[in-house]
Design a protein around this motif. Structure first.
Motif, PDB file in Angstrom:
ATOM      1  N   LYS A  86       0.822  -1.215   0.000  1.00 55.65           N
ATOM      2  CA  LYS A  86       0.000   0.000   0.000  1.00 55.65           C
ATOM      3  C   LYS A  86       0.856   1.265   0.000  1.00 55.65           C
ATOM      4  O   LYS A  86       0.469   2.291  -0.576  1.00 55.65           O
ATOM      5  CB  LYS A  86      -0.921  -0.011   1.224  1.00 55.65           C
ATOM      6  CG  LYS A  86      -2.043   1.016   1.181  1.00 55.65           C
ATOM      7  CD  LYS A  86      -3.079   0.664   0.140  1.00 55.65           C
ATOM      8  CE  LYS A  86      -4.272   1.608   0.202  1.00 55.65           C
ATOM      9  NZ  LYS A  86      -5.264   1.313  -0.857  1.00 55.65           N
ATOM     10  N   THR A  89       1.573   2.262  -3.574  1.00 57.76           N
ATOM     11  CA  THR A  89       0.438   2.858  -4.283  1.00 57.76           C
ATOM     12  C   THR A  89       0.198   4.290  -3.804  1.00 57.76           C
ATOM     13  O   THR A  89      -0.181   5.159  -4.591  1.00 57.76           O
ATOM     14  CB  THR A  89      -0.842   2.018  -4.088  1.00 57.76           C
ATOM     15  OG1 THR A  89      -1.189   1.972  -2.699  1.00 57.76           O
ATOM     16  CG2 THR A  89      -0.628   0.592  -4.576  1.00 57.76           C
ATOM     17  N   ILE A  90       0.446   4.525  -2.523  1.00 57.48           N
ATOM     18  CA  ILE A  90       0.312   5.883  -1.992  1.00 57.48           C
ATOM     19  C   ILE A  90       1.414   6.778  -2.556  1.00 57.48           C
ATOM     20  O   ILE A  90       1.174   7.937  -2.926  1.00 57.48           O
ATOM     21  CB  ILE A  90       0.367   5.855  -0.448  1.00 57.48           C
ATOM     22  CG1 ILE A  90      -0.938   5.276   0.109  1.00 57.48           C
ATOM     23  CG2 ILE A  90       0.603   7.250   0.120  1.00 57.48           C
ATOM     24  CD1 ILE A  90      -2.185   6.080  -0.227  1.00 57.48           C
ATOM     25  N   LYS A  92       2.813   6.496  -5.360  1.00 58.14           N
ATOM     26  CA  LYS A  92       2.499   6.776  -6.762  1.00 58.14           C
ATOM     27  C   LYS A  92       1.496   7.924  -6.869  1.00 58.14           C
ATOM     28  O   LYS A  92       1.587   8.765  -7.767  1.00 58.14           O
ATOM     29  CB  LYS A  92       1.942   5.515  -7.423  1.00 58.14           C
ATOM     30  CG  LYS A  92       1.752   5.639  -8.923  1.00 58.14           C
ATOM     31  CD  LYS A  92       1.318   4.318  -9.539  1.00 58.14           C
ATOM     32  CE  LYS A  92       1.158   4.440 -11.051  1.00 58.14           C
ATOM     33  NZ  LYS A  92       0.752   3.150 -11.667  1.00 58.14           N
ATOM     34  N   GLN A  93       0.543   7.953  -5.935  1.00 60.78           N
ATOM     35  CA  GLN A  93      -0.453   9.027  -5.925  1.00 60.78           C
ATOM     36  C   GLN A  93       0.121  10.329  -5.396  1.00 60.78           C
ATOM     37  O   GLN A  93      -0.246  11.414  -5.855  1.00 60.78           O
ATOM     38  CB  GLN A  93      -1.650   8.629  -5.053  1.00 60.78           C
ATOM     39  CG  GLN A  93      -2.525   7.528  -5.610  1.00 60.78           C
ATOM     40  CD  GLN A  93      -3.652   7.200  -4.644  1.00 60.78           C
ATOM     41  OE1 GLN A  93      -3.565   6.252  -3.859  1.00 60.78           O
ATOM     42  NE2 GLN A  93      -4.704   7.987  -4.679  1.00 60.78           N
ATOM     43  N   PHE A  94       1.021  10.202  -4.417  1.00 58.90           N
ATOM     44  CA  PHE A  94       1.573  11.382  -3.750  1.00 58.90           C
ATOM     45  C   PHE A  94       3.104  11.287  -3.772  1.00 58.90           C
ATOM     46  O   PHE A  94       3.715  10.784  -2.822  1.00 58.90           O
ATOM     47  CB  PHE A  94       1.059  11.463  -2.311  1.00 58.90           C
ATOM     48  CG  PHE A  94      -0.440  11.426  -2.197  1.00 58.90           C
ATOM     49  CD1 PHE A  94      -1.191  12.584  -2.339  1.00 58.90           C
ATOM     50  CD2 PHE A  94      -1.107  10.223  -1.974  1.00 58.90           C
ATOM     51  CE1 PHE A  94      -2.575  12.557  -2.246  1.00 58.90           C
ATOM     52  CE2 PHE A  94      -2.494  10.178  -1.877  1.00 58.90           C
ATOM     53  CZ  PHE A  94      -3.234  11.348  -2.021  1.00 58.90           C
ATOM     54  N   ASN A 187     -13.035   5.132   0.684  1.00 57.69           N
ATOM     55  CA  ASN A 187     -11.781   5.256  -0.063  1.00 57.69           C
ATOM     56  C   ASN A 187     -10.931   6.437   0.395  1.00 57.69           C
ATOM     57  O   ASN A 187      -9.712   6.312   0.570  1.00 57.69           O
ATOM     58  CB  ASN A 187     -12.070   5.378  -1.563  1.00 57.69           C
ATOM     59  CG  ASN A 187     -12.527   4.059  -2.166  1.00 57.69           C
ATOM     60  OD1 ASN A 187     -12.263   2.991  -1.611  1.00 57.69           O
ATOM     61  ND2 ASN A 187     -13.219   4.127  -3.299  1.00 57.69           N
ATOM     62  N   ASP A 188     -11.567   7.580   0.592  1.00 55.27           N
ATOM     63  CA  ASP A 188     -10.817   8.768   1.007  1.00 55.27           C
ATOM     64  C   ASP A 188     -10.209   8.583   2.390  1.00 55.27           C
ATOM     65  O   ASP A 188      -9.071   9.006   2.645  1.00 55.27           O
ATOM     66  CB  ASP A 188     -11.723  10.005   1.000  1.00 55.27           C
ATOM     67  CG  ASP A 188     -12.086  10.454  -0.402  1.00 55.27           C
ATOM     68  OD1 ASP A 188     -11.445   9.963  -1.359  1.00 55.27           O
ATOM     69  OD2 ASP A 188     -13.007  11.282  -0.547  1.00 55.27           O
ATOM     70  N   THR A 191      -7.282   6.157   2.171  1.00 51.51           N
ATOM     71  CA  THR A 191      -6.120   6.847   1.615  1.00 51.51           C
ATOM     72  C   THR A 191      -5.448   7.705   2.679  1.00 51.51           C
ATOM     73  O   THR A 191      -4.213   7.709   2.805  1.00 51.51           O
ATOM     74  CB  THR A 191      -6.533   7.726   0.421  1.00 51.51           C
ATOM     75  OG1 THR A 191      -7.054   6.898  -0.621  1.00 51.51           O
ATOM     76  CG2 THR A 191      -5.349   8.516  -0.114  1.00 51.51           C
ATOM     77  N   LYS A 195      -1.639   7.250   4.106  1.00 48.79           N
ATOM     78  CA  LYS A 195      -0.692   8.364   4.142  1.00 48.79           C
ATOM     79  C   LYS A 195      -0.203   8.609   5.565  1.00 48.79           C
ATOM     80  O   LYS A 195       0.984   8.885   5.787  1.00 48.79           O
ATOM     81  CB  LYS A 195      -1.358   9.631   3.592  1.00 48.79           C
ATOM     82  CG  LYS A 195      -1.625   9.607   2.104  1.00 48.79           C
ATOM     83  CD  LYS A 195      -2.451  10.811   1.666  1.00 48.79           C
ATOM     84  CE  LYS A 195      -1.734  12.121   1.912  1.00 48.79           C
ATOM     85  NZ  LYS A 195      -2.551  13.281   1.460  1.00 48.79           N
TER      86      LYS A 195
END
Length: 211
Positions: A86, A89-90, A92-94, A187-188, A191, A195
């Protein structure tokens, strides 16, 4: 299929390599059927079959290895399936969390329980797992741990923080290091939790060693 019946382990060459790979991933039946009948799946279907068999075989072997090797005791509770952690993936988003995410991933691969209790030279308590000690009980970095809990409490629903507080020290540690949770979050919120884990694990560990 002459090779099939005369194959020896040390036999070299392109055809032996192909057949050994087929045996490894349990797809020899398709080759035998092709040799006998001339029938073979379409390119698209064959690609699906090969990918499915490779994934199933690798996951079975991976699961067997981490379940039998005591060195993977913590890891198999942190990351029990073959998929990106995870934290990645985080990251990659941030992208700003990439360094912290790498720190968490590296930690997951080395964290383990000691054979005997060790003494923390910062707080004077004994521990078997240094990361668990930092995330759960070390008084030296209580302020950093309070920051972690403040972010956890801010995640809705409020029952989530109650759930996290109900976990054992081992469960809490593996949950934080996994940057994921079995508790059903939107989901939010999930996430935000991921983070939170990525940020605070690095902060807590670095603060402990650098303060």
């Amino acid at each position: 299929m002459e090779f099939k019946h005369k194959c020896v382990p040390e036999q070299l060459g392109f055809i032996p390599d192909i057949y050994k790979a087929a045996e490894k991933y349990n797809i020899t039946d398709y080759i035998v059927n092709f040799a006998n009948t001339g029938s073979f799946p379409s390119k698209k279907l064959w690609s699906i079959i090969v990918n499915q068999n490779i994934n199933a075989s690798e996951e079975t072997w991976w699961s067997y290895r981490i379940s039998c090797d005591n060195d993977f005791y913590m890891f198999r509770h942190i990351h029990p399936a073959i998929k990106p952690h995870k934290a990645w993936t985080i990251a990659k988003q941030f992208p700003e969390l990439r360094v912290s995410a790498k720190y968490v991933i590296d930690l997951c691969s080395i964290v383990r329980y000691e054979d005997e209790h060790l003494l923390c030279d910062k707080c004077g308590k004994f521990f078997l797992n240094i990361v668990e000690h930092l995330l759960v009980s070390c008084d030296f970095i209580q302020d950093k741990r309070d920051d972690l809990w403040q972010d956890i409490i801010n995640i809705n629903p409020i029952q989530f923080s109650v759930f996290m507080d109900s976990l054992s020290a081992h469960e809490f540690t593996t949950t934080i290091l996994s940057c994921n949770t079995s508790y059903e979050l939107e989901n939010d919120e999930l996430t935000f939790f991921s983070k939170t884990c990525v940020r605070h694990v690095e902060k807590i560990c670095r603060d402990f060693y650098n303060r």
